[in-house]
Scaffold this motif. Structure first.
Motif, PDB file in Angstrom:
ATOM      1  N   TRP A  30       0.823  -1.210   0.000  1.00  0.00           N
ATOM      2  CA  TRP A  30       0.000   0.000   0.000  1.00  0.00           C
ATOM      3  C   TRP A  30       0.854   1.254   0.000  1.00  0.00           C
ATOM      4  N   VAL A  34       0.008   4.076  -3.269  1.00  0.00           N
ATOM      5  CA  VAL A  34      -0.666   5.377  -3.229  1.00  0.00           C
ATOM      6  C   VAL A  34       0.174   6.502  -3.826  1.00  0.00           C
ATOM      7  N   THR A  39      -2.884  10.951  -7.024  1.00  0.00           N
ATOM      8  CA  THR A  39      -2.958  11.249  -5.592  1.00  0.00           C
ATOM      9  C   THR A  39      -2.441  12.653  -5.319  1.00  0.00           C
ATOM     10  N   SER A  63     -10.363   8.030   2.586  1.00  0.00           N
ATOM     11  CA  SER A  63      -9.474   6.868   2.522  1.00  0.00           C
ATOM     12  C   SER A  63      -9.927   5.758   3.463  1.00  0.00           C
ATOM     13  N   ASN A 215     -11.044  10.800  -3.395  1.00  0.00           N
ATOM     14  CA  ASN A 215     -10.207   9.733  -2.847  1.00  0.00           C
ATOM     15  C   ASN A 215     -10.890   8.380  -2.954  1.00  0.00           C
ATOM     16  N   TRP A 219      -9.859   4.932  -5.843  1.00  0.00           N
ATOM     17  CA  TRP A 219      -9.557   3.545  -5.495  1.00  0.00           C
ATOM     18  C   TRP A 219     -10.720   2.594  -5.740  1.00  0.00           C
ATOM     19  N   LEU A 257      -3.255   2.485   4.243  1.00  0.00           N
ATOM     20  CA  LEU A 257      -3.802   3.253   3.119  1.00  0.00           C
ATOM     21  C   LEU A 257      -4.169   4.678   3.529  1.00  0.00           C
ATOM     22  N   THR A 260      -0.913   6.798   4.519  1.00  0.00           N
ATOM     23  CA  THR A 260      -0.012   7.063   3.389  1.00  0.00           C
ATOM     24  C   THR A 260      -0.686   7.949   2.353  1.00  0.00           C
ATOM     25  N   GLN A 261      -1.953   7.677   2.058  1.00  0.00           N
ATOM     26  CA  GLN A 261      -2.696   8.488   1.093  1.00  0.00           C
ATOM     27  C   GLN A 261      -2.736   9.945   1.548  1.00  0.00           C
ATOM     28  N   THR A 307       3.618   0.605  -7.241  1.00  0.00           N
ATOM     29  CA  THR A 307       2.203   0.812  -7.539  1.00  0.00           C
ATOM     30  C   THR A 307       1.756  -0.052  -8.707  1.00  0.00           C
TER      31      THR A 307
END
Length: 489
Positions: A30, A34, A39, A63, A215, A219, A257, A260-261, A307
């Motif tokens: 993950w 991201v 992003t 997220s 967001n 995903w 997720l 980090t996102q 990714t």
């Protein structure tokens, strides 16, 4: 005996002993997934109308929400060891699965092309600093080949690369944030209060919601086909508690997720505040130079690599392998994904492809709704897995097509189209509701489903009752197996 086209070796259920991805490994995947240009774009577009703290809060909310949906569909892979295109035979039919699956496969391949181009520009920048080399297209080809070979070596090779890349990405991204913040300060802009065109009242609420659903929509594609990855995740046998069985998935989806996102959205926002461009490659070239710039660009390269192989090439290759049948192995699907991602020429269509792919993400949200309705609400996680691999089984429906799935998908996709800012929730809800009523009260009255007629956990659950589903490629007879062993077809 001729092997059924439904029984491609690369698409058979994964046994518990063959699941290699650990909790840490999935979280590291993950961290790399991201770090993509889209992003950063969420952060850059967010601070055009909202202060950074609100952008980050909206990102965190969105997220966590999409992480929950990813965890829901991920149980299909954890419980039964099934990939996305194989389970899609249940709500769409053994033949119908190909249409929505290929839409996702092409979208994943296009994202592969975009991310490879993004990474190639960073690679070209590094080589230019070190050796004076300047040819982004050569970098694109080399970078694409490296990623495709890595993926073709299998899911364990994907996880190992993530284990290598994630710590480096974390360290360099913190450094990147510091460099961009200094650049913004040099412009006299406070990153926590600067807004390009502030909005208030109802407009601010709308802008906040747009960041949340941006967001989520981004995903939505992975929320659909996460079973293709989650089927390789380690999970405990005989664990009927959903939360305990999906512990590895939940840690990655609900903790790694969102954190980090949110941090990468922060970098995109600070990049825009610093140089009015959310692309950190461009921003860094203005904010840093020499070896420091080269090291910062290395993070972009590693992140795109991580990714692409996990979020794009693995799902796309699995889908293409499903379409091609037993004579089209996983590695051929990997190559197909690479070819498709290249022929769309992301370097020429960059500004067009991202809006198209975000639109595709919206219409795929209806598929997420259909999957959740089919797996949880209608079948209650019980699946007649052997029949998924039978040409004449219960999932053949009408010439291989489940009309309830297609009608629901069309309705959900159209609904999401008219509300692009909230496409995920609208598409998901419309797809799920329509499918529930059409399948339960119409389609499954016409085409009976064994797991609905006899909802027996011991017959139709997987790892939670200690079962590995095994499919014999060259046999067509069903052999009963006691609970705790395996069921073979």
């Amino acid at each position: 005996m001729k092997t059924s086209y439904l029984k491609s070796p690369d698409l058979l259920p994964i046994k518990e002993s063959e699941r290699k991805i650990t909790k840490i490994g999935y979280s590291f995947m993950w961290i790399g997934m991201v770090v993509v240009l889209a992003t950063f774009a969420i952060g850059g577009s967010g601070v055009m109308s909202l202060p950074l703290p609100l952008v980050l809060l909206a990102t965190l909310i969105g997220s966590v929400a999409i992480g929950f949906f990813i965890s829901l569909t991920g149980d299909i892979g954890v419980e039964h060891g099934l990939s996305f295109p194989v389970y899609m035979r249940a709500p769409f039919g053994t033949l119908g699965t190909h249409i929505p699956s290929v839409v996702r496969g092409i979208a994943a391949s296009m994202w592969f092309g975009i991310n490879t181009y993004f990474g190639a520009t960073a690679m070209n920048g590094i080589l230019n600093i070190l050796y004076g080399f300047d040819n982004w297209f050569v970098c694109f080809i080399i970078f694409a080949l490296l990623q495709l070979v890595n993926t073709a070596l299998g899911i364990k090779a994907v996880e190992r690369f993530a284990d290598l890349a994630a710590p480096v990405i974390i360290i360099i991204s913190v450094w990147m944030y510091s460099s961009l913040s200094d650049s913004a300060a040099a412009q006299g802009r406070d990153i926590w209060s600067w807004v390009e065109s502030p909005v208030t009242g109802g407009a601010a609420v709308t802008a906040f919601l747009v960041v949340i659903f941006s967001n989520m929509g981004f995903w939505a594609t992975l929320a659909a086909d996460i079973p293709s990855i989650s089927r390789f995740m380690k999970a405990p046998r005989h664990e009927k508690n959903w939360f305990k069985r999906n512990k590895s998935s939940l840690i990655g989806n609900l903790i790694t997720l969102p954190l980090t996102q949110t941090f990468m959205v922060l970098i995109g926002a600070v990049s825009y505040i610093a140089v009015l461009n959310y692309d950190p490659v461009i921003a860094l070239q203005e904010a840093a130079s020499g070896l420091i710039l080269g090291i910062l660009l290395l993070m972009i390269v590693l992140a795109q690599w991580s990714t692409n192989i996990a979020a794009n090439v693995v799902p796309a290759a699995t889908i293409f392998s499903n379409v091609g049948g037993p004579k089209f192995p996983f590695w051929a699907g990997v190559l197909t994904a690479g070819v498709v991602g290249t022929i769309v020429q992301p370097w020429n269509l960059f500004g067009v492809i991202i809006p198209v792919l975000l639109f595709v993400g919206g219409i795929l949200s209806a598929i997420v709704g259909i999957l959740v309705a089919d797996y949880y609400i209608i079948r209650k996680r019980r699946v007649n897995v052997p029949a998924l691999y039978e040409n004449e089984g219960q999932y053949k429906y009408m010439n291989g097509v489940n009309l309830a799935g297609f009608i629901s998908w069309i309705i959900g996709a159209v609904a999401s189209y008219y509300v692009p800012s909230f496409s995920f929730i609208v598409g998901f809800g419309a797809g799920a509701i329509c499918y529930y009523f059409l399948a339960k009260y119409w389609w499954f009255k016409k085409y009976e489903q064994a797991e609905l007629l006899d909802p027996d956990d011991e017959k139709y659950l997987g790892i939670s009752v200690g079962r590995d589903w095994e499919i014999e490629i060259n046999e067509e007879t069903v052999k009963e197996a006691p609970t705790g062993t395996s069921l073979t077809i």
